[in-house]
Design a protein around this motif. Structure first.
Motif, PDB file in Angstrom:
ATOM      1  N   PHE A 278      54.241  29.484  52.194  1.00 39.21           N
ATOM      2  CA  PHE A 278      53.807  30.579  53.586  1.00 39.21           C
ATOM      3  C   PHE A 278      54.841  31.145  53.955  1.00 39.21           C
ATOM      4  CE2 PHE A 278      52.874  30.716  58.135  1.00 39.21           C
ATOM      5  CZ  PHE A 278      51.933  31.410  58.058  1.00 39.21           C
ATOM      6  N   GLN A 279      54.973  32.388  54.081  1.00 45.52           N
ATOM      7  CA  GLN A 279      55.592  34.087  54.240  1.00 45.52           C
ATOM      8  C   GLN A 279      55.339  33.922  56.359  1.00 45.52           C
ATOM      9  OE1 GLN A 279      57.804  35.363  52.583  1.00 45.52           O
ATOM     10  NE2 GLN A 279      57.303  33.678  50.911  1.00 45.52           N
ATOM     11  N   ASN A 280      54.555  33.706  56.580  1.00 47.99           N
ATOM     12  CA  ASN A 280      54.784  33.216  58.261  1.00 47.99           C
ATOM     13  C   ASN A 280      54.009  34.822  58.946  1.00 47.99           C
ATOM     14  OD1 ASN A 280      53.670  32.927  60.776  1.00 47.99           O
ATOM     15  ND2 ASN A 280      55.831  33.230  61.525  1.00 47.99           N
ATOM     16  N   LEU A 281      53.437  36.265  58.101  1.00 49.50           N
ATOM     17  CA  LEU A 281      52.907  37.483  57.934  1.00 49.50           C
ATOM     18  C   LEU A 281      51.842  37.630  58.095  1.00 49.50           C
ATOM     19  CD1 LEU A 281      56.166  38.886  55.904  1.00 49.50           C
ATOM     20  CD2 LEU A 281      55.907  38.575  57.953  1.00 49.50           C
ATOM     21  N   PRO A 282      51.414  38.234  58.826  1.00 49.83           N
ATOM     22  CA  PRO A 282      49.595  38.490  58.914  1.00 49.83           C
ATOM     23  C   PRO A 282      49.898  39.299  57.696  1.00 49.83           C
ATOM     24  CG  PRO A 282      50.393  39.246  60.702  1.00 49.83           C
ATOM     25  CD  PRO A 282      51.359  38.922  59.937  1.00 49.83           C
ATOM     26  N   CYS A 283      48.243  39.617  57.479  1.00 47.22           N
ATOM     27  CA  CYS A 283      47.979  40.795  55.745  1.00 47.22           C
ATOM     28  C   CYS A 283      46.128  41.350  56.303  1.00 47.22           C
ATOM     29  CB  CYS A 283      48.313  40.297  54.498  1.00 47.22           C
ATOM     30  SG  CYS A 283      47.086  38.499  54.784  1.00 47.22           S
ATOM     31  N   ALA A 284      45.932  42.002  55.831  1.00 46.92           N
ATOM     32  CA  ALA A 284      44.755  42.733  55.337  1.00 46.92           C
ATOM     33  C   ALA A 284      43.858  42.643  54.620  1.00 46.92           C
ATOM     34  CB  ALA A 284      44.463  43.435  56.742  1.00 46.92           C
ATOM     35  N   VAL A 285      43.145  42.053  54.078  1.00 47.47           N
ATOM     36  CA  VAL A 285      42.261  42.401  52.691  1.00 47.47           C
ATOM     37  C   VAL A 285      41.850  43.190  52.522  1.00 47.47           C
ATOM     38  CG1 VAL A 285      41.048  41.014  50.824  1.00 47.47           C
ATOM     39  CG2 VAL A 285      42.060  39.631  52.306  1.00 47.47           C
ATOM     40  N   ASN A 286      41.896  43.872  51.373  1.00 52.73           N
ATOM     41  CA  ASN A 286      40.908  45.237  51.184  1.00 52.73           C
ATOM     42  C   ASN A 286      40.151  45.645  50.752  1.00 52.73           C
ATOM     43  OD1 ASN A 286      43.817  46.887  50.923  1.00 52.73           O
ATOM     44  ND2 ASN A 286      44.638  46.795  49.178  1.00 52.73           N
ATOM     45  N   VAL A 287      39.509  45.859  51.755  1.00 50.10           N
ATOM     46  CA  VAL A 287      37.381  45.563  51.588  1.00 50.10           C
ATOM     47  C   VAL A 287      37.633  47.193  50.688  1.00 50.10           C
ATOM     48  CG1 VAL A 287      35.547  45.695  52.761  1.00 50.10           C
ATOM     49  CG2 VAL A 287      37.197  44.366  53.058  1.00 50.10           C
ATOM     50  N   PRO A 288      36.305  46.863  49.768  1.00 48.49           N
ATOM     51  CA  PRO A 288      36.080  47.742  48.515  1.00 48.49           C
ATOM     52  C   PRO A 288      34.876  49.117  49.257  1.00 48.49           C
ATOM     53  CG  PRO A 288      34.483  46.225  48.358  1.00 48.49           C
ATOM     54  CD  PRO A 288      35.523  45.839  49.019  1.00 48.49           C
ATOM     55  N   SER A 289      34.813  49.863  49.063  1.00 51.23           N
ATOM     56  CA  SER A 289      34.498  51.412  50.032  1.00 51.23           C
ATOM     57  C   SER A 289      32.948  51.458  49.150  1.00 51.23           C
ATOM     58  CB  SER A 289      35.484  52.672  50.192  1.00 51.23           C
ATOM     59  OG  SER A 289      34.024  53.517  50.413  1.00 51.23           O
ATOM     60  N   LEU A 290      31.969  51.527  49.989  1.00 50.52           N
ATOM     61  CA  LEU A 290      30.681  51.870  49.001  1.00 50.52           C
ATOM     62  C   LEU A 290      30.361  53.529  49.603  1.00 50.52           C
ATOM     63  CD1 LEU A 290      28.230  49.847  51.306  1.00 50.52           C
ATOM     64  CD2 LEU A 290      28.626  49.411  49.319  1.00 50.52           C
ATOM     65  N   SER A 291      31.605  54.265  50.093  1.00 50.77           N
ATOM     66  CA  SER A 291      30.918  56.141  49.900  1.00 50.77           C
ATOM     67  C   SER A 291      31.816  55.904  49.066  1.00 50.77           C
ATOM     68  CB  SER A 291      31.787  56.473  50.620  1.00 50.77           C
ATOM     69  OG  SER A 291      32.249  56.136  52.106  1.00 50.77           O
ATOM     70  N   GLY A 292      31.274  57.373  48.494  1.00 49.19           N
ATOM     71  CA  GLY A 292      30.980  58.015  46.760  1.00 49.19           C
ATOM     72  C   GLY A 292      30.024  58.761  46.441  1.00 49.19           C
ATOM     73  N   THR A 293      30.182  58.445  44.932  1.00 48.35           N
ATOM     74  CA  THR A 293      28.877  59.112  44.457  1.00 48.35           C
ATOM     75  C   THR A 293      28.859  57.883  43.248  1.00 48.35           C
ATOM     76  OG1 THR A 293      29.245  61.715  44.291  1.00 48.35           O
ATOM     77  CG2 THR A 293      28.067  60.691  43.011  1.00 48.35           C
ATOM     78  N   TRP A 294      27.641  57.081  42.366  1.00 41.78           N
ATOM     79  CA  TRP A 294      27.281  56.192  41.682  1.00 41.78           C
ATOM     80  C   TRP A 294      26.456  57.259  41.145  1.00 41.78           C
ATOM     81  CZ3 TRP A 294      30.277  51.992  42.645  1.00 41.78           C
ATOM     82  CH2 TRP A 294      31.021  51.403  44.092  1.00 41.78           C
TER      83      TRP A 294
END
Length: 167
Positions: free
Chosen positions: A51-67
């Motif tokens: 444990f580093q006692n540092l907050p972090c954020a999970v990268n959420v994938p983006s729906l934006s783009g051409t599929w």
């Protein structure tokens, strides 16, 4: 802190580390779990998340783009059961093209979160080649877009499925 409190604290830290330890692949790697940073350190013969006692954020994938991908419809339409799809999603809206069918149109978003969205389809060209007014649901899954379509024509229900890849 009394003896019982120390034991509970140690068990809590061990429990949190135990959850993340399976994720340690190499020494020095940083993990983000429950919005907290853990650093993989060698402890004896094992890699252990510390444990580093540092907050972090999970990268959420983006729906934006051409599929792009191929759809499969049931029951098969006049043009067959399989056809191509190109769907473009951005913050301002979305559009759909069915290149092999020669039709496409605009999509009105009816709901959305970080990994999924629902749209109502309006065919704006090739109306004689595609069913108008279907509903599309997309969900980001393992780097691809799970795509479903439901609609009806002349009282007959139709549905289609696809897995789209980012172009």
């Amino acid at each position: 802190m009394g003896r019982l409190g120390a034991v509970v604290a140690a068990m809590t830290m061990f429990g949190a580390a135990g959850e993340a330890s399976a994720q340690c692949a190499r020494e020095g790697e940083e993990l983000c779990q429950s919005s907290q940073t853990y650093r993989c350190e060698k402890t004896g013969n094992e890699l252990t998340p510390i444990f580093q006692n540092l907050p972090c954020a999970v990268n959420v994938p983006s729906l934006s783009g051409t599929w792009v991908g191929s759809g499969h419809q049931s029951p098969a339409g006049d043009a067959g059961a399989d056809w191509t799809i190109a769907m473009t999603i951005n913050d301002g809206g979305a559009s759909i093209d069915y290149p092999s069918l020669g039709c496409g149109g605009s999509l009105s978003q009816t709901s959305r979160d970080d990994i999924s969205a629902e749209y109502h389809e309006s065919i704006t060209y090739g109306q004689d080649k595609c069913i108008d007014g279907g509903n599309i649901t997309v969900r980001f899954f393992k780097g691809n877009l799970s795509w479903t379509w439901v609609g009806q024509a002349d009282g007959q229900p139709y549905n289609a499925v696809a897995v789209l890849k980012r172009k």
